[in-house]
Design an enzyme around this catalytic site. Structure first.
Site, mmCIF file in Angstrom:
data_model
loop_
_atom_site.group_PDB
_atom_site.id
_atom_site.type_symbol
_atom_site.label_atom_id
_atom_site.label_comp_id
_atom_site.label_asym_id
_atom_site.label_seq_id
_atom_site.Cartn_x
_atom_site.Cartn_y
_atom_site.Cartn_z
ATOM 1 N N ASN A 95 7.898 -7.905 1.728
ATOM 2 C CA ASN A 95 8.367 -6.529 1.852
ATOM 3 C C ASN A 95 7.860 -5.852 3.122
ATOM 4 O OD1 ASN A 95 9.022 -3.648 0.823
ATOM 5 N ND2 ASN A 95 6.793 -3.641 1.076
ATOM 6 N N SER A 152 0.812 -1.232 0.000
ATOM 7 C CA SER A 152 0.000 0.000 0.000
ATOM 8 C C SER A 152 0.836 1.268 0.000
ATOM 9 C CB SER A 152 -0.918 0.000 1.227
ATOM 10 O OG SER A 152 -0.136 0.019 2.412
ATOM 11 N N TYR A 187 14.667 -3.100 15.799
ATOM 12 C CA TYR A 187 14.382 -3.274 14.359
ATOM 13 C C TYR A 187 15.567 -3.957 13.669
ATOM 14 C CZ TYR A 187 13.964 -1.770 9.454
ATOM 15 O OH TYR A 187 13.927 -1.740 8.081
ATOM 16 N N THR A 220 10.206 6.887 2.074
ATOM 17 C CA THR A 220 8.925 6.183 2.168
ATOM 18 C C THR A 220 8.196 6.714 3.404
ATOM 19 O OG1 THR A 220 9.706 4.433 3.618
ATOM 20 C CG2 THR A 220 10.008 4.069 1.251
ATOM 21 N N SER A 261 17.399 -5.099 5.150
ATOM 22 C CA SER A 261 17.819 -3.708 5.398
ATOM 23 C C SER A 261 19.332 -3.691 5.570
ATOM 24 C CB SER A 261 17.160 -3.198 6.682
ATOM 25 O OG SER A 261 17.723 -1.958 7.072
HETATM 26 N N1 LIG Z 1 12.486 3.117 4.076
HETATM 27 C C1 LIG Z 1 13.678 2.721 4.399
HETATM 28 O O1 LIG Z 1 14.594 3.541 4.585
HETATM 29 C C2 LIG Z 1 14.005 1.253 4.520
HETATM 30 C C3 LIG Z 1 15.356 0.889 4.635
HETATM 31 C C4 LIG Z 1 15.685 -0.452 4.738
HETATM 32 C C5 LIG Z 1 14.690 -1.409 4.716
HETATM 33 N N2 LIG Z 1 13.372 -1.035 4.613
HETATM 34 C C6 LIG Z 1 12.367 -2.107 4.603
HETATM 35 O O2 LIG Z 1 11.568 -1.985 3.461
HETATM 36 C C7 LIG Z 1 10.281 -2.569 3.711
HETATM 37 C C8 LIG Z 1 9.198 -1.592 3.273
HETATM 38 O O3 LIG Z 1 9.274 -0.428 4.067
HETATM 39 P P1 LIG Z 1 8.929 1.030 3.522
HETATM 40 O O4 LIG Z 1 10.088 1.891 3.825
HETATM 41 O O5 LIG Z 1 8.394 0.973 2.153
HETATM 42 O O6 LIG Z 1 7.800 1.418 4.585
HETATM 43 P P2 LIG Z 1 6.346 2.087 4.444
HETATM 44 O O7 LIG Z 1 6.320 3.097 3.367
HETATM 45 O O8 LIG Z 1 6.028 2.522 5.836
HETATM 46 O O9 LIG Z 1 5.419 0.846 4.031
HETATM 47 C C9 LIG Z 1 5.239 -0.222 4.933
HETATM 48 C C10 LIG Z 1 4.254 -1.217 4.320
HETATM 49 O O10 LIG Z 1 4.106 -2.320 5.242
HETATM 50 C C11 LIG Z 1 2.723 -2.537 5.445
HETATM 51 N N3 LIG Z 1 2.443 -3.072 6.783
HETATM 52 C C12 LIG Z 1 2.873 -2.627 7.983
HETATM 53 N N4 LIG Z 1 2.308 -3.333 8.975
HETATM 54 C C13 LIG Z 1 1.494 -4.248 8.393
HETATM 55 C C14 LIG Z 1 0.619 -5.243 8.855
HETATM 56 N N5 LIG Z 1 0.423 -5.462 10.183
HETATM 57 N N6 LIG Z 1 -0.077 -5.999 7.972
HETATM 58 C C15 LIG Z 1 0.075 -5.777 6.642
HETATM 59 N N7 LIG Z 1 0.892 -4.847 6.123
HETATM 60 C C16 LIG Z 1 1.593 -4.097 6.990
HETATM 61 C C17 LIG Z 1 2.069 -1.178 5.284
HETATM 62 O O11 LIG Z 1 0.697 -1.322 4.906
HETATM 63 P P3 LIG Z 1 -0.589 -0.964 5.824
HETATM 64 O O12 LIG Z 1 -0.181 0.051 6.832
HETATM 65 O O13 LIG Z 1 -1.599 -0.489 4.831
HETATM 66 O O14 LIG Z 1 -0.979 -2.276 6.430
HETATM 67 C C18 LIG Z 1 2.878 -0.609 4.107
HETATM 68 O O15 LIG Z 1 2.343 -1.060 2.881
HETATM 69 C C19 LIG Z 1 10.260 -2.907 5.194
HETATM 70 O O16 LIG Z 1 10.530 -4.272 5.392
HETATM 71 C C20 LIG Z 1 11.387 -2.066 5.762
HETATM 72 O O17 LIG Z 1 11.932 -2.632 6.930
HETATM 73 C C21 LIG Z 1 13.014 0.268 4.504
#
Ligand SMILES: NC(=O)c1ccc[n+]([C@@H]2O[C@H](COP(=O)([O-])OP(=O)(O)OC[C@H]3O[C@@H](n4cnc5c(N)ncnc54)[C@H](OP(=O)(O)O)[C@@H]3O)[C@@H](O)[C@H]2O)c1
Length: 259
Positions: free
Chosen positions: A92, A15, A163, A200, A146
């Site tokens: 993801n 989403s 985390y 994000t 990550s």
């Molecule tokens: N952004 C960064 O800097 C970064 C860096 C390294 C790794 N990551 C990793 O990348 C991945 C994606 O993160 P992002 O940065 O894109 O974060 P984001 O924009 O906050 O998106 C997080 C996604 O996870 C979903 N989610 C969270 N809790 C959930 C639940 N209980 N059930 C179903 N869906 C759930 C959310 O959907 P809903 O809230 O609609 O459920 C949303 O679609 C994660 O694994 C994160 O650890 C991110």
């Protein structure tokens, strides 16, 4: 990417952020993408965007709270019923509370374990089961890990120590799964993709909107952070390698920033 056209990919956390970016890319490559999240309406809205709507593939939304085993079970039943198969599973969904080890709450740590670890394990297990039922031996599992799964964040970012612990575990689970599959003589591939900072909703979820803005100001590299499509491009690379190539681990960091 030709061999993936018309085949089915599950993307969790579709989403927003990286998950939404991956869905957009895979649909452009002609895949049938099942995106799940709690806010399924946002995935439905993404499916209606011009570039996604006009793409050769298709995006389907499933509402699923990954902290709930029964909802994950239902999601796989729906996938089995509607599509009958999964070829690619991209775990993801993941997040962090701001919860240092000395002050964090059990409920926060538990929820992070449920989404970042347990849901990833259950979706992986169910996806592999569905691949095996369909004799899909060239399937692909991708775990979005990550940079925090390779090294601890700087001391000033203690909010993310737990985390990082979950992401170190993702790295272990990725190699463990690869070994289990190989011991079965399966050719299903497993890859961990570890991003550095990506623009994000991650910080907003961790700190709330106001504090996330301050975090961005105090931590200038957010301005030069990666974009979701940079991670989606890595996913495309993994998928586009020939079946005998097993990409194990990718780290992608922005050029600027120390972590
Ligand atoms: N952004 C960064 O800097 C970064 C860096 C390294 C790794 N990551 C990793 O990348 C991945 C994606 O993160 P992002 O940065 O894109 O974060 P984001 O924009 O906050 O998106 C997080 C996604 O996870 C979903 N989610 C969270 N809790 C959930 C639940 N209980 N059930 C179903 N869906 C759930 C959310 O959907 P809903 O809230 O609609 O459920 C949303 O679609 C994660 O694994 C994160 O650890 C991110």
């Amino acid at each position: 990417m030709e061999r993936w056209q018309g085949r089915v990919a599950l993307v969790t956390g579709a989403s927003a952020g990286i998950g939404a970016g991956i869905c957009r890319t895979l649909v452009k490559h002609g895949m049938v993408v099942v995106g799940c999240a709690r806010s399924a309406h946002r995935i439905e809205a993404l499916a209606q965007e011009d570039d996604v709507k006009s793409a050769p593939g298709k995006l389907h939304a499933i509402k699923c709270d990954l902290t709930k085993e029964s909802e994950i079970q239902h999601m796989f039943e729906e996938i089995r019923e509607k599509f009958g198969r999964i070829d690619v599973c991209i775990n993801n969904a993941g997040f962090s509370y701001s919860c240092p080890l000395l002050t964090g709450e059990m409920s926060q740590w538990r929820e992070m374990l449920e989404v970042n670890i347990l849901a990833l394990c259950m979706c992986t297990r169910e996806a592999v089961k569905l691949m095996q039922e369909n004799d899909i031996d060239d399937g692909q599992i991708i775990q979005i890990s990550s940079i925090g799964g390779h090294r601890l964040v700087p001391a000033s970012m203690a909010a993310f120590n737990f985390y990082c612990g979950t992401k170190f575990m993702v790295q272990t689970l990725t190699e463990g799964l690869r070994r289990e599959l190989r011991s079965l003589k399966s050719h299903i591939r497993v890859t961990a993709v570890g991003p550095g900072m990506v623009k994000t909703e991650f910080a907003k979820r961790a700190f709330g909107e106001e504090a996330a803005r301050k975090f961005s100001e105090d931590y200038p590299p957010i301005n030069t952070a990666l974009q979701p499509e940079d991670i989606a491009n890595a996913v495309t690379y993994v998928l586009s390698t020939p079946p005998h190539v097993d990409v194990n681990d990718i780290i992608i960091r922005p050029v600027e920033g120390e972590f």
